[in-house]
Structure formats: C-alpha cells, structure tokens
Design an enzyme around this catalytic site. Structure first.
Site, short mmCIF file in Angstrom:
data_model
loop_
_atom_site.label_atom_id
_atom_site.label_comp_id
_atom_site.label_asym_id
_atom_site.label_seq_id
_atom_site.Cartn_x
_atom_site.Cartn_y
_atom_site.Cartn_z
N ASP A 67 0.81 -1.22 0.00
CA ASP A 67 0.00 0.00 0.00
C ASP A 67 0.85 1.27 0.00
OD1 ASP A 67 0.93 -0.39 2.60
OD2 ASP A 67 -1.03 -0.91 3.40
N ASP A 136 -7.27 -2.41 14.23
CA ASP A 136 -8.67 -2.62 13.84
C ASP A 136 -8.84 -3.90 13.01
OD1 ASP A 136 -7.63 -1.95 11.36
OD2 ASP A 136 -8.88 -0.17 11.06
N HIS A 138 -7.11 -4.81 10.34
CA HIS A 138 -6.81 -4.74 8.90
C HIS A 138 -5.50 -5.43 8.54
CE1 HIS A 138 -4.61 -0.56 9.39
NE2 HIS A 138 -3.74 -1.54 9.52
N GLU A 143 -9.60 -2.02 5.53
CA GLU A 143 -10.24 -1.63 6.78
C GLU A 143 -11.51 -2.46 7.02
OE1 GLU A 143 -8.33 -0.11 8.51
OE2 GLU A 143 -7.90 1.97 7.99
P1 PGA Z 1 2.38 -1.72 12.85
O1 PGA Z 1 1.19 -1.54 11.81
O2 PGA Z 1 3.27 -2.78 12.30
O3 PGA Z 1 3.06 -0.39 12.88
O4 PGA Z 1 1.77 -2.09 14.16
C1 PGA Z 1 0.51 -2.66 11.36
C2 PGA Z 1 -0.60 -2.25 10.40
O5 PGA Z 1 -1.24 -1.22 10.59
O6 PGA Z 1 -0.86 -3.01 9.45
#
Ligand code: PGA
Length: 262
Positions: A67, A136, A138, A143
């Site tokens: 992404d 959340d 994802h 999302e």
């Molecule tokens: P993080 O993010 O590795 O910084 O915890 C994970 C994500 O949002 O996919």
C-alpha cells in the site's frame, strides 16, 4: 494456519527471516510481497544483515508493496516508498526496476490499480506476502467492512488507523485520509502469507484473527481460508490465544516429524 509463538520481537523477526531466506535460496527470482509499519522492521534489519554478512542475494528478486498513502509523492518523508528505501531497499541489492510500490499520485486511480494487479500477474504472482496487522484487524489498508474479495483500490482510512499512524506524522490532521491498497482477493492469491505481530496492544486482534469467526469486520480473519499461512508472534501478542497449548504442541511435533523423516 501455522501459529508460531516466539519469546520476543527479535526471535519473531529471526524466524520470519529464516522463512524468507529459505525462499530466496531455493528460488533466487522469488516475488516478495512487502509491508510497512513497525512490525516488519526487525525482519528487514535481519535480511539486510544476511545480505551483508552472508551474501543473501536479492538481484533477481521482485518486490510488490501492499500500500501507499494517497496524495504522498515517493520522496515525501512519510511515504511508504521512502520508508521501504530507508529500511530495506537502500541496503540490499534489489534492482530499482524490480521494486513495485503503489503510486500515491495516480490520477486515474482505477486504471492505475488495474495495472498494479496486472504487474503482479505478469511477475508470476507473489511467493510470500509479508503482513502486519492493524489494531482494527486490517491487513494492508483493508479496513473493517472491506470486501473479502477486493482488489487493489483506493480506501478511506478508519479513525483508528489515522490515530495509530499519527505517531509518524506528528498529528492526526497530517495523516493522509486515503490509501491505495492491495485488496483481500489480491493478498489471498499469494502462495504463502507470513503475518507477524508483537506487543500487548495486538493481543486482542491477534486472537480475533486466528480464533474468531471469519468476518469482514476483522479482515485478517479471511486468512483462515488461505491454505498456507504462517502467523508468528511474540509472547505478549499471544497472551489472549485460547489454544496456545495446542500451537506449541504442533511446533514440537513438527520438529519431531521432520527429524523422523530425515
Ligand atoms: P504496525 O502496523 O506494524 O506499525 O503495528 C501494522 C498495520 O497497521 O498493518
């Protein structure tokens, strides 16, 4: 799904690096799907170390990132393109022409997203997709409520994601509100998914993803439908798993079986 619980973040990162290294040694022109965020940093540091000290060769590897924030140029200090450069690509020998990252500046977004999907296909598909998990639920920026069959597209970020990522931008106002992201359907086509989590903050969502129902409200749970998922976490992220004893038992039995078959 294979659930592996390591004692801490470093051991989790080493274990993930072993899996990626084994792939590249077996298939030098492997296609890697890569993720940003704090979780895979230890994996990337270890791959860089293995490149420098053990000659792990990325010259034939192709990469596709999950992404990118919509509206950010690749040179922007907080773009994922820049993140990948600083934390991995500048330190290994993957050629620039073999690096693929969604464009945060595409004007015809639909056409651009379709072309990204075609590029993945043309490269022969993704061998290992590295993933983190958002608080959340994802994976990539799929999302809650994302179609579990979605393809690469633009998504509006949840308030929770904007809040989580404000730490990189200084304030929530500065966090982009949209992203171009691979879809759930895109991710589920990878030949193997390697998902990582560490820390107490991820414990609830990690248990929901592995042991909860398959639901678009926790998009990572769709990985339960994938035939080859390795989920590696540290002790704190594992703290709410109900079948912890069984996962550890499977690990011990897997080692015994491999030794018996050698
Ligand atoms: P993080 O993010 O590795 O910084 O915890 C994970 C994500 O949002 O996919």
């Amino acid at each position: 799904m294979r659930v592996i619980i390591e004692r801490d973040y470093d051991a989790m990162s080493q274990r993930a690096a072993d899996i990626v290294t084994e792939l590249i040694e077996r298939k030098p022109d492997a296609v890697l799907g890569l993720a940003t965020g704090s979780t895979p940093l230890g994996l990337y540091r270890e791959l860089i170390r293995r490149h420098r000290e053990a000659g792990l060769d990325f010259s034939k590897v192709t990469t596709f990132n999950l992404d990118e924030y919509y509206g950010l140029a690749p040179a922007h200090a907080r773009s994922y393109a820049r993140f990948m450069r600083e934390n991995l690509f500048d330190h290994i020998n993957v050629p620039e022409s073999q690096i693929n990252i969604p464009s945060g500046l595409a004007r015809d977004v639909d056409a651009w997203c379709e072309s990204y999907e075609r590029r993945i296909q043309k490269a022969g598909g993704i061998d290992i997709q590295v993933l983190g998990i958002g608080s959340d639920g994802h994976i990539a920026f799929n999302e809650p409520g994302s179609s579990l069959a979605s393809r690469t597209r633009i998504k509006t970020l949840t308030a929770e994601t904007v809040c989580d990522n404000a730490r990189y931008f200084g304030s929530e106002e500065e966090v982009p509100k949209y992203a171009i992201t691979m879809g759930m359907g895109t991710i589920l086509e990878a030949r193997m998914c390697l998902i990582l989590a560490s820390g107490e903050k991820k414990a609830k969502v990690w248990a929901d993803f592995i042991e909860g129902p398959i639901t678009a409200q926790v998009t990572a749970s769709a990985l339960q439908l994938h035939p080859r998922v390795v989920a590696i976490c540290d002790e704190t992220a594992a703290s709410l798993l109900k079948r912890r004893d069984y996962y550890d038992h499977v690990e011990r039995m897997t080692v015994l079986l491999a030794a018996a078959l050698r």
